[in-house]
Design a protein around this motif. Structure first.
Motif, PDB file in Angstrom:
ATOM      1  N   THR A 118       0.692  -1.155  -0.332  1.00  6.38           N
ATOM      2  CA  THR A 118       0.308   0.255   0.374  1.00  6.38           C
ATOM      3  C   THR A 118       0.614   1.721  -0.128  1.00  6.38           C
ATOM      4  O   THR A 118       1.632   1.286   0.455  1.00  6.38           O
ATOM      5  CB  THR A 118      -0.973  -0.180   1.416  1.00  6.38           C
ATOM      6  OG1 THR A 118      -1.712   1.131   1.076  1.00  6.38           O
ATOM      7  CG2 THR A 118      -0.605  -0.367   2.318  1.00  6.38           C
ATOM      8  N   ASP A 119       0.109   2.458  -0.715  1.00  3.39           N
ATOM      9  CA  ASP A 119       1.328   3.811  -0.607  1.00  3.39           C
ATOM     10  C   ASP A 119       0.267   4.798   0.633  1.00  3.39           C
ATOM     11  O   ASP A 119       1.124   5.460   1.075  1.00  3.39           O
ATOM     12  CB  ASP A 119       1.123   5.108  -1.999  1.00  3.39           C
ATOM     13  CG  ASP A 119       1.306   4.046  -3.064  1.00  3.39           C
ATOM     14  OD1 ASP A 119       2.589   3.143  -2.851  1.00  3.39           O
ATOM     15  OD2 ASP A 119       1.243   3.800  -3.786  1.00  3.39           O
ATOM     16  N   TYR A 120      -0.932   4.057   1.283  1.00  2.00           N
ATOM     17  CA  TYR A 120      -1.130   5.081   2.442  1.00  2.00           C
ATOM     18  C   TYR A 120      -0.477   3.627   3.883  1.00  2.00           C
ATOM     19  O   TYR A 120      -1.218   3.110   4.742  1.00  2.00           O
ATOM     20  CB  TYR A 120      -2.717   4.048   2.262  1.00  2.00           C
ATOM     21  CG  TYR A 120      -3.146   5.347   3.076  1.00  2.00           C
ATOM     22  CD1 TYR A 120      -3.132   6.560   3.771  1.00  2.00           C
ATOM     23  CD2 TYR A 120      -3.929   5.170   4.664  1.00  2.00           C
ATOM     24  CE1 TYR A 120      -4.112   7.667   4.398  1.00  2.00           C
ATOM     25  CE2 TYR A 120      -4.809   5.285   4.955  1.00  2.00           C
ATOM     26  CZ  TYR A 120      -5.092   7.138   4.956  1.00  2.00           C
ATOM     27  OH  TYR A 120      -5.456   7.751   5.817  1.00  2.00           O
ATOM     28  N   LYS A 121       0.854   4.936   3.645  1.00  2.00           N
ATOM     29  CA  LYS A 121       1.874   4.465   5.250  1.00  2.00           C
ATOM     30  C   LYS A 121       2.628   5.550   5.664  1.00  2.00           C
ATOM     31  O   LYS A 121       2.717   6.680   4.586  1.00  2.00           O
ATOM     32  CB  LYS A 121       2.316   3.020   4.864  1.00  2.00           C
ATOM     33  CG  LYS A 121       2.778   3.524   3.091  1.00  2.00           C
ATOM     34  CD  LYS A 121       4.086   2.432   2.699  1.00  2.00           C
ATOM     35  CE  LYS A 121       4.433   2.740   1.624  1.00  2.00           C
ATOM     36  NZ  LYS A 121       5.623   1.352   1.394  1.00  2.00           N
ATOM     37  N   VAL A 122       2.508   4.875   6.479  1.00  2.00           N
ATOM     38  CA  VAL A 122       4.189   5.629   7.456  1.00  2.00           C
ATOM     39  C   VAL A 122       4.951   6.371   6.857  1.00  2.00           C
ATOM     40  O   VAL A 122       6.096   7.574   6.037  1.00  2.00           O
ATOM     41  CB  VAL A 122       4.320   5.800   8.698  1.00  2.00           C
ATOM     42  CG1 VAL A 122       4.774   4.155   9.093  1.00  2.00           C
ATOM     43  CG2 VAL A 122       4.756   7.086   9.484  1.00  2.00           C
ATOM     44  N   THR A 123       5.810   5.697   5.436  1.00  2.00           N
ATOM     45  CA  THR A 123       6.685   5.736   4.889  1.00  2.00           C
ATOM     46  C   THR A 123       6.972   5.975   3.419  1.00  2.00           C
ATOM     47  O   THR A 123       7.312   5.951   2.451  1.00  2.00           O
ATOM     48  CB  THR A 123       7.540   4.231   5.188  1.00  2.00           C
ATOM     49  OG1 THR A 123       6.456   2.884   4.645  1.00  2.00           O
ATOM     50  CG2 THR A 123       8.249   3.578   6.363  1.00  2.00           C
ATOM     51  N   ASP A 124       4.931   6.505   3.558  1.00  2.00           N
ATOM     52  CA  ASP A 124       5.415   6.619   2.057  1.00  2.00           C
ATOM     53  C   ASP A 124       5.820   8.609   1.641  1.00  2.00           C
ATOM     54  O   ASP A 124       5.687   8.445   2.718  1.00  2.00           O
ATOM     55  CB  ASP A 124       3.490   6.937   1.790  1.00  2.00           C
ATOM     56  CG  ASP A 124       3.285   7.333  -0.207  1.00  2.00           C
ATOM     57  OD1 ASP A 124       3.928   6.013  -0.656  1.00  2.00           O
ATOM     58  OD2 ASP A 124       2.994   7.917  -0.407  1.00  2.00           O
ATOM     59  N   PRO A 125       6.245   8.542   0.543  1.00  2.00           N
ATOM     60  CA  PRO A 125       7.154   9.807   0.417  1.00  2.00           C
ATOM     61  C   PRO A 125       6.206  11.085   0.501  1.00  2.00           C
ATOM     62  O   PRO A 125       6.800  12.236   0.962  1.00  2.00           O
ATOM     63  CB  PRO A 125       7.242   9.617  -1.070  1.00  2.00           C
ATOM     64  CG  PRO A 125       8.161   8.969  -1.415  1.00  2.00           C
ATOM     65  CD  PRO A 125       6.888   8.070  -1.071  1.00  2.00           C
ATOM     66  N   ASP A 126       4.846  11.291   0.214  1.00  2.00           N
ATOM     67  CA  ASP A 126       3.929  12.350   0.915  1.00  2.00           C
ATOM     68  C   ASP A 126       3.957  12.165   2.754  1.00  2.00           C
ATOM     69  O   ASP A 126       3.134  13.255   2.810  1.00  2.00           O
ATOM     70  CB  ASP A 126       2.937  11.508  -0.163  1.00  2.00           C
ATOM     71  CG  ASP A 126       2.177  11.835  -1.668  1.00  2.00           C
ATOM     72  OD1 ASP A 126       3.605  12.391  -1.850  1.00  2.00           O
ATOM     73  OD2 ASP A 126       1.957  11.351  -2.283  1.00  2.00           O
TER      74      ASP A 126
END
Length: 496
Positions: A142-150
């Motif tokens: 997933t991209d909905y995570k604490v380590t995503d660049p956003d």
């Protein structure tokens, strides 16, 4: 009169829920058979005291975790933040954008783990993912995570929060538990963008869209196996979202019948539905225990072999239960971060621990980190109260089991594995001393038994009575008891 009617409705709903939970506790447990898991559960029951932490992007708003995304008509789902909380779509977008501003730069899990250990906690459960779907770990699914660049925190060396938390608590020799939500309200194969969400459940019929549902099952299994593969030794897999389970028609009919009538209002409006959502738990547990042999699995509120212990929420059962259980209790504020939260007093905290342990359970105390990555001072103050008390009385708590009766008046009882009994006297709120004499009718010390107050080396005088015994406490101990709020008397040997 209007307020009175509202109060009565709330009390009725609450009493219905308590009755349903009591029925559940009396009837709904399947014992484990795996010898490694049974050994692990026995060890867990001896630990008695643990820490639960709810933390996510929602801490920035100081709201209840995840639930404002859920379109159900309950108080805990009420939306109060954002630019336009009345507009659900705007609110959901702004909630999910909290990922971009989540930046807990004061995050220091070592400070938490040291405070927890000092307080006497022996294990911890951390929210790796709540219902909103935001992963507090570096998931590749997933991209909905604490380590995503956003995410604002993604460039921080401690960005993989779950990994940092687990390492810090493992370093203090505490057991590690991973909280994981089976429902994921961010995932396209749980809340499909093709349909509006109706309630907490999947928003399409899994039976009509089996391929879509299978993708969600695979996603859930993949994330859980990620945690069990890449994050060191995990002792407990603590699954939430008990409505995500396989159900037969009998169970669905039961839900819509009298036994679970609390989900309906007086008009018959159903606040949330029941849908069979087969997450393939049996398969998951087999895979999980290949990675983590002996893993305790807590599939919360789902009857069956994958719920290794029960978890009454924010309450303590009225009696001892004949199987493993743990009361999850809020230390202060709510499950998630609450600005200006008021925490339990030392007396409340100690008495709650004693009550739970005397009934044979474990206490899992919830503390919620704030948006900057810190605990409130009230949490540290409470844990310090536990620390002072446990330094003196921990032998009356750890490695004990309940006896019958578990309580007499304001005295709770536990028993260690050598057969000694502890009578834990709960000091009344306005008292600063303990009485000159304490009488117990439920316990009969053996001839020649020694009784002493934990924290003191003095053998106390005691007298056998027709029913029970009386212990005499010298003035020096009465005026200066070894601990506040509760005093534990050790009786070396009792008659069965």
């Amino acid at each position: 009169m209007k307020n009175l009617l509202k109060f009565l409705v709330v009390m009725l709903l609450t009493s219905n829920q308590v009755i349903a939970q009591a029925i559940y506790e009396d009837e709904r447990y399947v014992a484990e058979t795996d010898p490694l898991v049974l050994k692990k559960i026995d060890e867990w029951q001896d630990k008695k005291f643990g820490l639960l932490m709810h933390w996510g992007t929602y801490s920035q708003w100081g709201i209840v975790e995840s639930w404002s995304l859920c379109p159900e008509d309950y108080g805990w789902c009420k939306r109060t933040k954002g630019t336009n909380p009345e507009n659900y779509n705007v609110y959901k977008k702004e909630y999910e954008d909290l990922k971009k501003t989540f930046n807990p730069i004061k995050f220091n899990p070592e400070k938490w783990s040291k405070a927890a250990k000092k307080a006497g906690m022996k294990y911890m459960i951390f929210t790796t993912k709540h219902h909103d779907g935001f992963s507090m770990f570096d998931s590749k699914y997933t991209d909905y995570k604490v380590t995503d660049p956003d995410c604002a925190f993604s460039s921080n060396p401690k960005a993989n929060i779950t990994d940092e938390v687990f390492k810090a608590f493992r370093k203090e020799d505490m057991w590690i538990g991973a909280y994981f939500s089976k429902p994921d309200w961010n995932h396209e194969n749980y809340w499909s963008p093709n349909y509006p969400p109706f309630d907490r459940n999947v928003n399409y019929d899994p039976d009509l869209h089996p391929e879509k549902w299978q993708k969600y099952v695979d996603f859930t299994h993949n994330q859980i196996m990620e945690l069990l593969t890449d994050y060191g030794d995990i002792d407990i897999l603590w699954l939430d979202g008990g409505w995500v389970e396989k159900m037969d028609q009998l169970k669905i009919d039961e839900f819509y019948g009298k036994k679970f009538s609390e989900v309906k209002t007086g008009s018959g409006f159903i606040k949330h539905r029941v849908i069979s959502q087969d997450i393939k738990m049996d398969e998951l547990v087999v895979k999980a225990r290949k990675k983590q042999p002996g893993l305790i699995v807590v599939d919360r509120a789902v009857y069956g072999k994958n719920q290794n212990y029960l978890t009454p929420e924010n309450r303590v059962p009225e009696k001892t239960l004949p199987y493993p259980w743990e009361s999850c209790i809020i230390a202060g504020g709510g499950w998630s971060y609450t600005p200006d939260a008021i925490y339990m007093s030392g007396r409340q905290g100690i008495h709650t621990l004693v009550d739970v342990v005397a009934k044979g359970g474990n206490l899992l105390l919830n503390i919620a980190p704030g948006p900057d990555g810190t605990w409130q001072q009230g949490a540290y103050d409470l844990l310090n109260e536990y620390s002072l008390w446990m330094d003196v009385n921990n032998t009356a708590i750890y490695n004990t089991k309940p006896i019958s009766p578990f309580k007499e008046n304001n005295i709770c009882f536990t028993q260690n594995k050598e057969g000694s009994v502890f009578a834990i006297y709960l000091v009344n709120e306005n008292d600063t001393t303990i009485p000159k004499e304490i009488t117990v009718t439920a316990i009969n010390p053996s001839r020649g038994a020694k009784i002493n107050l934990l924290g003191s080396n003095i053998n106390l005088k005691w007298e056998k009575l027709e029913n029970g015994f009386k212990v005499i406490i010298p003035e020096s101990l009465r005026k200066n008891p070894p601990s506040n709020y509760a005093c534990a008397f050790k009786i070396s040997k009792v008659n069965n």
